[in-house]
Write a protein that holds these residues in place. Structure first.
Motif: not given
Length: 125
Positions: A48-55, A76-79, A81-88, A116-121
């Motif tokens: 996920a970090h590698r993909i975000i850096l590429e983006y 926001d990497i966790p959000k 990832q949650v979105m990507f899992i849910n949508l695709f 990913w969904d459990a992530y918060d500060e």
């Protein structure tokens, strides 16, 4: 793997084994492309970090060239990832893993989603 789909009132075969093999291979390639979400959290996190850096590099290059931004910033990497899992990923990967009878990968996808969904500060990923 051979699939056979019969259809119509006269039982006419609608697809051939070759067509099914091609479809299965196309699905395998797509699933491999998005399979990060079905890996254990430590591996999923690294990818996920590698993909975000590429983006981010893509966005920076588009700005440098004064081109329209092709996708929103993903800060926001966790959000993301949650979105990507849910949508695709969830529906396609779950269906493909079920077809292959790889239920352990469906379970891993669910576990990674929960991570990913459990992530918060207070619970950094």
């Amino acid at each position: 793997v051979y699939l056979r789909v019969d259809g119509g009132e006269d039982g006419e075969e609608m697809t051939t084994s070759q067509e099914n093999r091609v479809l299965i291979l196309k699905m395998a390639i797509k699933c491999a492309d998005i399979s990060n979400t079905s890996r254990a959290p430590p591996l999923s996190r690294n990818w996920a970090h590698r993909i975000i850096l590429e983006y981010r590099d893509q966005i920076a290059e588009e700005r440098r060239r004064q081109l329209p931004q092709s996708f929103p910033s993903l800060d926001d990497i966790p959000k993301s990832q949650v979105m990507f899992i849910n949508l695709f990923a969830r529906n396609l990967l779950s269906a493909y893993f079920n077809f292959l009878e790889f239920n352990h990968l469906t379970d891993q996808l669910t576990d990674t989603f929960k991570h990913w969904d459990a992530y918060d500060e207070t619970n950094p990923y």
